[in-house]
Design an enzyme around this catalytic site. Structure first.
Site, PDB file in Angstrom:
ATOM      1  N   GLN A 145       0.830  -1.203   0.000  1.00 34.54           N
ATOM      2  CA  GLN A 145       0.000   0.000   0.000  1.00 34.54           C
ATOM      3  C   GLN A 145       0.868   1.258   0.000  1.00 34.54           C
ATOM      4  O   GLN A 145       2.059   1.209   0.299  1.00 34.54           O
ATOM      5  CB  GLN A 145      -0.909   0.015   1.232  1.00 34.54           C
ATOM      6  CG  GLN A 145      -0.164  -0.089   2.543  1.00 34.54           C
ATOM      7  CD  GLN A 145      -1.029  -0.625   3.666  1.00 34.54           C
ATOM      8  OE1 GLN A 145      -2.255  -0.527   3.644  1.00 34.54           O
ATOM      9  NE2 GLN A 145      -0.411  -1.210   4.661  1.00 34.54           N
ATOM     10  N   TYR A 174     -11.912   5.955  18.760  1.00 27.80           N
ATOM     11  CA  TYR A 174     -11.913   4.772  17.887  1.00 27.80           C
ATOM     12  C   TYR A 174     -11.317   3.574  18.618  1.00 27.80           C
ATOM     13  O   TYR A 174     -11.892   2.480  18.646  1.00 27.80           O
ATOM     14  CB  TYR A 174     -11.112   5.068  16.615  1.00 27.80           C
ATOM     15  CG  TYR A 174     -10.979   3.883  15.680  1.00 27.80           C
ATOM     16  CD1 TYR A 174     -11.806   3.761  14.574  1.00 27.80           C
ATOM     17  CD2 TYR A 174     -10.018   2.887  15.895  1.00 27.80           C
ATOM     18  CE1 TYR A 174     -11.698   2.674  13.713  1.00 27.80           C
ATOM     19  CE2 TYR A 174      -9.910   1.801  15.053  1.00 27.80           C
ATOM     20  CZ  TYR A 174     -10.744   1.696  13.963  1.00 27.80           C
ATOM     21  OH  TYR A 174     -10.645   0.616  13.127  1.00 27.80           O
ATOM     22  N   ASP A 198      -0.785   0.707  13.605  1.00 28.40           N
ATOM     23  CA  ASP A 198      -0.492   2.007  14.213  1.00 28.40           C
ATOM     24  C   ASP A 198      -0.148   1.881  15.694  1.00 28.40           C
ATOM     25  O   ASP A 198       0.347   2.825  16.300  1.00 28.40           O
ATOM     26  CB  ASP A 198      -1.684   2.948  14.046  1.00 28.40           C
ATOM     27  CG  ASP A 198      -2.988   2.328  14.533  1.00 28.40           C
ATOM     28  OD1 ASP A 198      -3.165   2.160  15.754  1.00 28.40           O
ATOM     29  OD2 ASP A 198      -3.836   2.003  13.682  1.00 28.40           O
ATOM     30  N   ASP A 252       1.212 -12.156   7.171  1.00 26.57           N
ATOM     31  CA  ASP A 252      -0.155 -12.235   6.673  1.00 26.57           C
ATOM     32  C   ASP A 252      -0.981 -12.976   7.716  1.00 26.57           C
ATOM     33  O   ASP A 252      -0.618 -14.073   8.148  1.00 26.57           O
ATOM     34  CB  ASP A 252      -0.152 -12.984   5.340  1.00 26.57           C
ATOM     35  CG  ASP A 252      -1.520 -13.088   4.697  1.00 26.57           C
ATOM     36  OD1 ASP A 252      -2.532 -12.836   5.387  1.00 26.57           O
ATOM     37  OD2 ASP A 252      -1.587 -13.442   3.515  1.00 26.57           O
ATOM     38  N   CYS A 253      -2.093 -12.395   8.132  1.00 24.12           N
ATOM     39  CA  CYS A 253      -2.857 -12.992   9.222  1.00 24.12           C
ATOM     40  C   CYS A 253      -3.607 -14.255   8.819  1.00 24.12           C
ATOM     41  O   CYS A 253      -3.951 -15.076   9.677  1.00 24.12           O
ATOM     42  CB  CYS A 253      -3.833 -11.983   9.812  1.00 24.12           C
ATOM     43  SG  CYS A 253      -5.217 -11.572   8.752  1.00 24.12           S
ATOM     44  N   ASP A 273      -8.923  -5.188  13.304  1.00 23.04           N
ATOM     45  CA  ASP A 273      -8.746  -3.799  12.867  1.00 23.04           C
ATOM     46  C   ASP A 273      -8.175  -3.765  11.452  1.00 23.04           C
ATOM     47  O   ASP A 273      -7.451  -2.838  11.090  1.00 23.04           O
ATOM     48  CB  ASP A 273      -7.817  -3.073  13.848  1.00 23.04           C
ATOM     49  CG  ASP A 273      -7.805  -1.569  13.637  1.00 23.04           C
ATOM     50  OD1 ASP A 273      -8.848  -1.016  13.259  1.00 23.04           O
ATOM     51  OD2 ASP A 273      -6.750  -0.948  13.852  1.00 23.04           O
ATOM     52  N   TYR A 348     -12.650  11.448  11.411  1.00 22.80           N
ATOM     53  CA  TYR A 348     -13.507  10.929  10.344  1.00 22.80           C
ATOM     54  C   TYR A 348     -14.593  11.936   9.955  1.00 22.80           C
ATOM     55  O   TYR A 348     -15.150  11.859   8.868  1.00 22.80           O
ATOM     56  CB  TYR A 348     -14.183   9.628  10.773  1.00 22.80           C
ATOM     57  CG  TYR A 348     -13.274   8.429  10.892  1.00 22.80           C
ATOM     58  CD1 TYR A 348     -11.883   8.547  10.859  1.00 22.80           C
ATOM     59  CD2 TYR A 348     -13.808   7.158  11.055  1.00 22.80           C
ATOM     60  CE1 TYR A 348     -11.065   7.446  10.989  1.00 22.80           C
ATOM     61  CE2 TYR A 348     -12.992   6.038  11.172  1.00 22.80           C
ATOM     62  CZ  TYR A 348     -11.626   6.189  11.144  1.00 22.80           C
ATOM     63  OH  TYR A 348     -10.819   5.080  11.273  1.00 22.80           O
ATOM     64  N   GLU A 350     -17.547  11.915  10.859  1.00 23.43           N
ATOM     65  CA  GLU A 350     -18.797  11.181  10.682  1.00 23.43           C
ATOM     66  C   GLU A 350     -18.922  10.149  11.802  1.00 23.43           C
ATOM     67  O   GLU A 350     -17.935   9.777  12.439  1.00 23.43           O
ATOM     68  CB  GLU A 350     -18.869  10.497   9.310  1.00 23.43           C
ATOM     69  CG  GLU A 350     -17.752   9.531   9.003  1.00 23.43           C
ATOM     70  CD  GLU A 350     -17.788   9.057   7.551  1.00 23.43           C
ATOM     71  OE1 GLU A 350     -18.894   8.874   6.992  1.00 23.43           O
ATOM     72  OE2 GLU A 350     -16.718   8.857   6.970  1.00 23.43           O
TER      73      GLU A 350
END
Length: 360
Positions: A145, A174, A198, A252-253, A273, A348, A350
């Site tokens: 990404q 959050y 994060d 990779d999960c 998450d 966000y 929102e």
């Protein structure tokens, strides 16, 4: 070189003839040394463009259905005071010409296009937000990404992955919501976190002294960026991949989850998450839905019979997508029940839905 785009709109109770409005506006454009070109609209009102010095461009439209719009474009280095005077003069003249016929006047702040620092990001439900972002503090492309961390004056640093705002340093709400909003006791528990690169969830769960936290996240570059530039969120927890009660697996999960299923391993809490509920309402045609179903089913298989699974949903306005997600919960290999909570996440702009899922 960035471009500033101004708009000025007049909504009218009845349509007006361009002949009664346009001539009195032309002198204002001419004073700015702008020359006009009138375009054929095939009966859809009046349209003219005006080109001036320094690359200025104005578009005047008198629409056939009771709307007058002016668009003004200029480069960011142009004389902003002079442009404000131009818009003020046009607004004043139109208010005089259209007196008694105006239902609304709307003049928006300039949209800055092509700036070095992008300040515009869409909400999940498609609205455009202009953030007070003033600089890029980190940007990398990983094999997975594009990663940006942007600085906002009110939200602190913001993690953006592939153009999607993930989390800001202001967004403790959050993290608390996806952990159960303070209703859970993690002390002495086994916790599995999927995603969360994060470090925010990890940093908060560690405070409750769990038995062990396993976090599985695929992208080391996100971890590297956040441990340097998101320390309000993660503290020093990402400085080491292992601690007294946690381990970070940069993997990779999916293979990890499948291995845990084969081993019969279970967790008291699974916190997903990884990704929001997809906006697409075609779950059979969207690969993100397929991935979501796979993670959901594997997660429930490694969940202790009395455990809880937490995850984010999406914007509360995306009711159809959220309903489809809830339908997926009814199709798992193990019957489950769920509850949901709506939380305001500051960056966000929102309301955001979070789910708690448990085995029946």
């Amino acid at each position: 070189m960035a471009l500033r785009h101004y708009t000025l709109d007049f909504s009218l109770s009845t349509a007006v003839d361009s002949a009664s409005t346009v001539p009195d506006l032309l002198s204002i454009f001419h004073e700015q040394e702008m020359t006009e070109t009138v375009h054929d609209t095939s009966g859809h009102g009046y349209l003219a463009t005006f080109v001036g010095k320094n690359g200025r461009l104005a578009i005047l439209r008198v629409h056939a259905h009771g709307l007058v719009t002016i668009d003004l474009q200029c480069y960011e280095e142009d004389n902003i005071a002079q442009l404000d005077n131009l818009l003020n003069a046009l607004e004043t003249k139109l208010k005089d010409l259209l007196n008694g016929n105006i239902t609304r006047v709307k003049r928006l702040p300039a949209l800055v296009r092509g700036a070095k620092v992008d300040r515009y990001w869409p909400t999940a439900d498609g609205r455009l937000i202009e953030y007070d972002i003033d600089r890029v503090v980190y940007e990398e492309d990983s094999p997975y990404q594009n990663i940006k961390i942007l600085h906002s004056q009110q939200f602190g640093n913001i993690l953006v992955l592939n153009g999607d705002i993930n989390l800001a340093e202001s967004d403790l709400a959050y993290t608390q919501a996806i952990m159960g909003s303070g209703k859970e006791n993690y002390a002495g528990k086994e916790v599995l976190i999927l995603g969360g690169g994060d470090g925010g969830i990890l940093a908060e769960v560690v405070k409750q002294k769990p038995k062990m936290i396993t976090i599985v996240y695929i992208d080391q570059k996100v971890i590297d960026g956040c441990k340097t530039h998101m320390r309000v969120t993660c503290g020093n927890i990402l400085d080491n991949l292992k601690g007294d009660c946690y381990q970070i697996l940069v993997e990779d999960c999916v293979p990890v989850l499948k291995k845990y299923v084969q081993e019969g391993r279970t967790f008291d809490y699974v916190i997903n998450d990884l990704t929001a509920v997809p906006i697409s309402t075609e779950p059979e045609e969207d690969s993100t839905w397929e991935f979501l179903r796979l993670i959901l089913d594997l997660s429930i298989k490694v969940l202790h019979p009395s455990g809880k699974y937490f995850t984010q949903g999406n914007s509360s306005n995306l009711t159809e997508a959220l309903s489809l997600y809830e339908e997926q919960l009814g199709k798992l290999s193990c019957p489950v029940d769920f509850s949901k909570e709506v939380v305001c996440v500051p960056s966000y702009s929102e309301l955001w839905v979070f789910y708690t899922v448990w085995k029946k």
